[in-house]
Write a protein that holds these residues in place. Structure first.
Motif, short mmCIF file in Angstrom:
data_model
loop_
_atom_site.label_atom_id
_atom_site.label_comp_id
_atom_site.label_asym_id
_atom_site.label_seq_id
_atom_site.Cartn_x
_atom_site.Cartn_y
_atom_site.Cartn_z
N PRO A 1 0.96 -0.54 -0.33
CA PRO A 1 -0.45 -0.17 0.23
C PRO A 1 0.61 1.38 -0.21
O PRO A 1 0.09 2.32 -0.51
CB PRO A 1 -1.09 -0.11 1.26
N SER A 2 2.64 1.31 0.43
CA SER A 2 2.91 2.43 -0.03
C SER A 2 3.70 3.31 -0.78
O SER A 2 4.50 3.21 -1.11
CB SER A 2 3.79 2.09 1.33
N LEU A 3 3.51 2.23 -1.90
CA LEU A 3 3.54 1.85 -3.12
C LEU A 3 3.86 3.07 -4.08
O LEU A 3 3.20 3.83 -4.27
CB LEU A 3 3.53 1.05 -4.21
N LYS A 4 5.38 3.52 -4.05
CA LYS A 4 5.25 5.23 -4.62
C LYS A 4 6.40 5.00 -6.21
O LYS A 4 5.71 5.83 -7.01
CB LYS A 4 6.09 6.62 -3.80
N SER A 5 6.24 4.19 -6.51
CA SER A 5 7.28 4.32 -8.15
C SER A 5 7.04 2.18 -8.37
O SER A 5 7.25 1.64 -7.99
CB SER A 5 9.04 4.86 -7.82
N LEU A 6 5.80 2.58 -9.28
CA LEU A 6 5.75 1.49 -10.45
C LEU A 6 5.88 2.03 -12.31
O LEU A 6 5.63 2.71 -12.70
CB LEU A 6 4.12 1.48 -9.79
N GLN A 7 6.73 0.91 -12.37
CA GLN A 7 6.98 0.41 -13.27
C GLN A 7 7.40 -0.61 -15.01
O GLN A 7 7.55 -1.24 -14.15
CB GLN A 7 9.26 0.73 -13.74
N LEU A 8 6.18 -0.36 -15.33
CA LEU A 8 5.71 -1.06 -16.07
C LEU A 8 6.22 -0.98 -17.59
O LEU A 8 5.37 -0.23 -18.00
CB LEU A 8 3.81 -1.64 -15.83
N SER A 9 6.87 -2.00 -18.12
CA SER A 9 7.62 -2.13 -19.60
C SER A 9 7.04 -3.82 -20.58
O SER A 9 7.52 -4.61 -19.73
CB SER A 9 9.09 -1.67 -19.41
N LEU A 10 6.54 -3.69 -21.42
CA LEU A 10 6.74 -4.45 -22.37
C LEU A 10 5.49 -5.67 -21.71
O LEU A 10 5.69 -6.84 -21.86
CB LEU A 10 7.65 -5.00 -22.37
N PRO B 1 -2.81 4.10 -3.78
CA PRO B 1 -3.18 5.62 -4.05
C PRO B 1 -1.64 6.99 -3.19
O PRO B 1 -1.83 7.78 -4.04
CB PRO B 1 -3.67 5.58 -2.97
N GLN B 2 -1.09 6.35 -3.52
CA GLN B 2 0.79 6.81 -2.72
C GLN B 2 1.50 7.44 -4.23
O GLN B 2 2.49 7.23 -3.32
CB GLN B 2 0.92 6.37 -1.76
N LEU B 3 0.91 6.50 -5.07
CA LEU B 3 1.39 6.41 -6.57
C LEU B 3 2.62 8.15 -7.06
O LEU B 3 1.75 9.06 -6.58
CB LEU B 3 1.09 6.30 -7.77
N GLU B 4 3.38 8.29 -6.65
CA GLU B 4 4.30 10.07 -7.19
C GLU B 4 5.02 9.48 -8.33
O GLU B 4 5.17 10.60 -9.01
CB GLU B 4 4.94 10.20 -6.06
N GLU B 5 5.51 8.44 -9.07
CA GLU B 5 5.86 8.13 -10.58
C GLU B 5 5.19 6.71 -10.74
O GLU B 5 5.37 5.49 -9.89
CB GLU B 5 7.25 7.61 -10.21
N LEU B 6 5.28 7.16 -12.22
CA LEU B 6 4.51 6.18 -12.60
C LEU B 6 4.45 5.81 -13.99
O LEU B 6 4.75 7.25 -15.01
CB LEU B 6 2.53 5.93 -12.30
N ASP B 7 5.50 4.53 -14.87
CA ASP B 7 5.76 4.70 -16.28
C ASP B 7 5.28 3.57 -16.99
O ASP B 7 5.35 2.12 -16.53
CB ASP B 7 7.76 4.48 -15.81
N VAL B 8 4.51 3.70 -17.70
CA VAL B 8 4.00 2.44 -18.40
C VAL B 8 4.60 2.28 -20.05
O VAL B 8 4.37 3.44 -20.47
CB VAL B 8 2.52 2.49 -18.31
N THR B 9 5.59 1.87 -20.30
CA THR B 9 5.57 2.05 -21.91
C THR B 9 5.80 0.37 -22.32
O THR B 9 6.12 -0.46 -22.35
CB THR B 9 7.41 1.92 -21.02
N LEU B 10 4.90 0.82 -23.77
CA LEU B 10 5.04 -0.54 -24.98
C LEU B 10 3.82 -1.18 -23.67
O LEU B 10 4.24 -2.72 -24.27
CB LEU B 10 6.27 -0.89 -24.66
N CYS B 11 3.04 -0.48 -23.45
CA CYS B 11 2.23 -1.96 -22.28
C CYS B 11 0.55 -2.02 -23.25
O CYS B 11 -0.16 -2.72 -22.51
CB CYS B 11 1.59 -1.52 -20.76
N SER B 12 0.44 -0.75 -24.68
CA SER B 12 -0.63 -1.14 -25.05
C SER B 12 -2.25 -0.98 -24.17
O SER B 12 -2.91 -1.58 -24.24
CB SER B 12 -1.34 -3.05 -25.66
N LEU B 13 -1.67 0.10 -23.23
CA LEU B 13 -3.16 0.67 -22.77
C LEU B 13 -3.40 2.19 -22.86
O LEU B 13 -2.98 2.71 -23.21
CB LEU B 13 -2.61 0.95 -20.54
N HIS B 14 -4.83 1.92 -23.34
CA HIS B 14 -5.64 2.56 -24.32
C HIS B 14 -6.62 3.02 -23.10
O HIS B 14 -6.45 2.89 -21.89
CB HIS B 14 -5.24 2.72 -25.23
#
Length: 329
Positions: free
Chosen positions: A117-126, A143-156
């Motif tokens: 629940p304390s996750l602040k950074s999530l990066q998902l690629s491919l 809800p605590q996320l401060e950084e989110l990276d979604v790269t080449l995951c086809s989420l639209h």
């Protein structure tokens, strides 16, 4: 005749052989473990002896930031997922960052969101096994996320609106896609433009400081909305966003951005650039295919470490239990 004392080199060798690594101070050992990745701890250092295993399983600080990028290329999907779950378990609710690619699924993402629940950074690629529905469900619990990276995951669709409403503290956001060869055949504003994502960003992420949208279909209207409503924005990356027309009005609007990357700027510093230009490899030219292969090697050049196979996958015990029975703690 009195015997001569053993040479100094022999004494040193005996001292080294007699050293008990299990007695290594825990703070020094933790510093060493902190330099290792998840697989190296779970299948190597964390199995050396009871003392080392005790640290690996009971010190949650080792698992606060978990980087499993490219592990999906080195390990079987089931093995990589099991390691990720073990890392989440050992973090005991303190995990602050999770970065991974390829092997992540809806189930794993749900597992992380329920236990970190304390996750602040999530990066998902491919991560093509992550659906829009699964992603939306998981992100609503972070809800605590401060950084989110979604790269080449086809989420639209309306994914940006979902993210913005679920993560009010978001400061850094990346949503990177591939500008395909199909898109390049269209002139700007001839049916391939789409401001759905950018309007979602503009309406729900007013606190953004950094935004990366490589290969997005946004138009000037969508970019204007972001610049008008995200007043704290300092860094903007719109490389390969070829619907954008940098006219005088747009240049003036972007003047306040400290770090600005424009549609035709080079992507040579982008980690996943090989996948961005993958359409080149499908064009048939031997030269182009060789160039793509060379780029792909750059992406995975640090991923040649050897890892032991872990063959015991079963449903007994906790999800990370396959790593918990080598030694008694």
């Amino acid at each position: 005749m009195s015997s001569l004392p053993p040479p100094a080199s022999s004494m040193a060798e005996a001292e080294v052989e007699a050293r008990d690594w299990a007695e290594m101070p825990s703070d020094a050992l933790a510093a060493v473990f902190g330099k290792l990745d998840v697989a190296e701890i779970l299948t190597g250092a964390g199995l050396v002896c009871r003392a080392w295993r005790r640290l690996a399983t009971t010190d949650p600080t080792l698992w606060r930031r978990v980087d499993m990028c490219h592990q999906g290329d080195l390990l079987e999907t089931e093995e990589a997922e099991a390691m990720a779950r073990a890392a989440v378990d050992r973090a005991a609710g303190t995990m602050e960052a999770f970065w991974a690619d390829t092997f992540v699924t809806d189930d794993l993402l749900r597992y992380i969101s329920q236990r970190a629940p304390s996750l602040k950074s999530l990066q998902l690629s491919l991560c093509h096994h992550v659906s829009i529905e699964g992603f939306a469900e998981a992100i609503s619990s972070l809800p605590q996320l401060e950084e989110l990276d979604v790269t080449l995951c086809s989420l639209h669709d309306n994914v940006c609106d979902t993210i913005g409403r679920a993560c009010p503290h978001l400061k850094r956001f990346s949503l990177n896609e591939r500008w395909s060869s199909l898109q390049s055949e269209f002139a700007p504003n001839e049916g391939m433009d789409d401001d759905t994502e950018t309007l979602g960003i503009a309406s729900t992420m007013p606190g953004l400081q950094e935004l990366q949208l490589i290969g997005n279909n946004l138009t000037n209207d969508g970019l204007m909305a972001i610049l008008d409503r995200c007043s704290h924005l300092e860094s903007l990356d719109i490389r390969q966003c070829y619907n954008i027309q940098m006219d005088d009005v747009m240049k003036s609007k972007c003047a306040r951005i400290r770090d600005l990357k424009l549609p035709h700027d080079s992507i040579s510093d982008f980690k996943y650039r090989a996948y961005i230009v993958s359409s080149i490899a499908n064009s048939g030219s031997d030269f182009e295919v060789d160039m793509y292969d060379d780029l792909l090697e750059v992406v995975t050049e640090d991923d040649e470490a050897d890892f032991d196979d872990v063959d015991d996958f079963d449903d007994a015990g906790s999800d990370g239990g396959m790593y918990d029975d080598e030694f008694d703690i």
